[in-house]
Scaffold this active site. Sequence first.
Site, PDB file in Angstrom:
ATOM      1  CB  SER A 103      -0.974   0.000   1.177  1.00 41.59           C
ATOM      2  OG  SER A 103      -0.299  -0.262   2.375  1.00 41.59           O
TER       3      SER A 103
ATOM      4  CE  LYS B 131      -7.436   0.110   0.581  1.00 40.98           C
ATOM      5  NZ  LYS B 131      -6.686  -0.665   1.547  1.00 40.98           N
TER       6      LYS B 131
ATOM      7  CG  HIS C 222      -3.814  -1.299  -2.373  1.00 41.64           C
ATOM      8  ND1 HIS C 222      -4.491  -0.115  -2.579  1.00 41.64           N
ATOM      9  CD2 HIS C 222      -3.389  -1.275  -1.094  1.00 41.64           C
ATOM     10  CE1 HIS C 222      -4.457   0.602  -1.470  1.00 41.64           C
ATOM     11  NE2 HIS C 222      -3.802  -0.074  -0.556  1.00 41.64           N
TER      12      HIS C 222
HETATM   13  C1  LIG Z   1      -6.748  -0.884   2.947  1.00 39.54           C
HETATM   14  C2  LIG Z   1      -6.029  -2.124   3.316  1.00 39.54           C
HETATM   15  C3  LIG Z   1      -6.557  -2.993   4.263  1.00 39.54           C
HETATM   16  C4  LIG Z   1      -7.775  -2.670   5.061  1.00 39.54           C
HETATM   17  O1  LIG Z   1      -8.947  -2.804   4.337  1.00 39.54           O
HETATM   18  P1  LIG Z   1     -10.265  -2.081   4.876  1.00 39.54           P
HETATM   19  O2  LIG Z   1     -11.367  -2.779   4.193  1.00 39.54           O
HETATM   20  O3  LIG Z   1     -10.146  -0.647   4.525  1.00 39.54           O
HETATM   21  O4  LIG Z   1     -10.277  -2.291   6.361  1.00 39.54           O
HETATM   22  C5  LIG Z   1      -5.876  -4.174   4.500  1.00 39.54           C
HETATM   23  N1  LIG Z   1      -4.732  -4.464   3.851  1.00 39.54           N
HETATM   24  C6  LIG Z   1      -4.192  -3.643   2.950  1.00 39.54           C
HETATM   25  C7  LIG Z   1      -2.946  -4.025   2.251  1.00 39.54           C
HETATM   26  C8  LIG Z   1      -4.825  -2.440   2.656  1.00 39.54           C
HETATM   27  O5  LIG Z   1      -4.269  -1.609   1.777  1.00 39.54           O
END
Ligand SMILES: *Cc1c(COP(=O)(O)O)cnc(C)c1O
Length: 390
Positions: free
Chosen positions: A180, A237, A208
Amino acid sequence: MKLDEWLSQRLDKTKESGLYRRLRTMDTSSLPEMVADERQQIVFSSNNYLGLANDERLIYAAETILHEFGVGSSGSRLTTGHTKWHQKLEERIASFKQTEAALLFSSGYLANVGVLSSLPQKGDVIFSDQLNHASVIDGCRLSKADTVIYKHVDTDDLEEKLKEVACDRQCFIVTDGVFSMDGTIAPLDKIMSLAERYGAFVIIDDAHATGVLGENGRGTSEHFGVTPHITIGTLSKAVGTEGGFVSGSKVLTDFLLNHARTFIFQTSISPCICAASYAALEIIEQSKEQRQLLLSKVKQVKTGLEEMGYEVKGGGTPIIPVIIGDPYKAVDFAKRLQQEGIYAPAIRPPTVPIGESRIRLTVTTDHSSKEIDDLLTSFRLIGKELSIIV
Ligand SMILES: *Cc1c(COP(=O)(O)O)cnc(C)c1O
């Protein structure tokens, strides 16, 4: 000492180190343009990679079910919070990820914490990439298993560390699919071969990568043509809604349903969100051209910045980190960008290593060529002003 006084002293230290954070209120939601702090800005930081968060088809799907099922789910999945829309979505996620089953969680964060705190047991070992997401780290902290950190995407280091562990201990390897903060892609093909050699189970956090990587957007597994044991994902996302999931075998989801505390003790997501997510997955599978468009925009931004002399990280994914170095300079840079009508945050320690403060850009299919040109023009201007490029 009064509580507020005690906390203020600690906050002062946060401010002194240049790491103080505050909220930004958006008055509109029509990304990639927004009005925040009374200024019109183009957003280069959203995770809405395919523009689905405000897609009419998702809004329509949510609206229809909203009237039928109401706003909240009003219970945990094991009590009164499980509707046919939760079930339909789980079946859809399983077919999208090409696994036997899937289990919905209320967020990706909770899915990671739920899996890592329930599957590995005392005496087991979790091998975790150095740059894994905070929710993976927190899951490892909650687990009774030992955690070994290996160097970012370094399979030689991972193998060294796997060798050191006694072969009678059950090993797990956990990695983000797309990282991320760095935008790099985990070498899942190599990780899978190592896992086979050393008898480890692989957990991939595809937050992602879902919707972005692979011909049909199925994620890192499709990108490499391999099948990890456990896939974790988020709907928040590219899918454009909210909620998290785990996909894998039927036994896996049955186990989690019985043992993952973040599944058992959490109110489920709203049925209307399930319906919108269902619609999104249908769209994603058919969005090959959108994904190609996305990757061409990513390339345009990345090469543009590199030609100016910036150090740009990332692996050709929509996450494009531009290294600034010093945290104060990174914050100044982000402020100057806002004055130019561009919103992209400065990311500082502890989120990234010391000396690697950065502006983290994300590109979506909704960004027009003009908006990308404006972005590059601003980077040229500000980079020279702050003596980051010549
Ligand atoms: C955004 C993210 C999460 C968390 O997901 P949410 O649904 O927003 O809680 C977990 N792992 C990674 C790598 C992320 O980028």
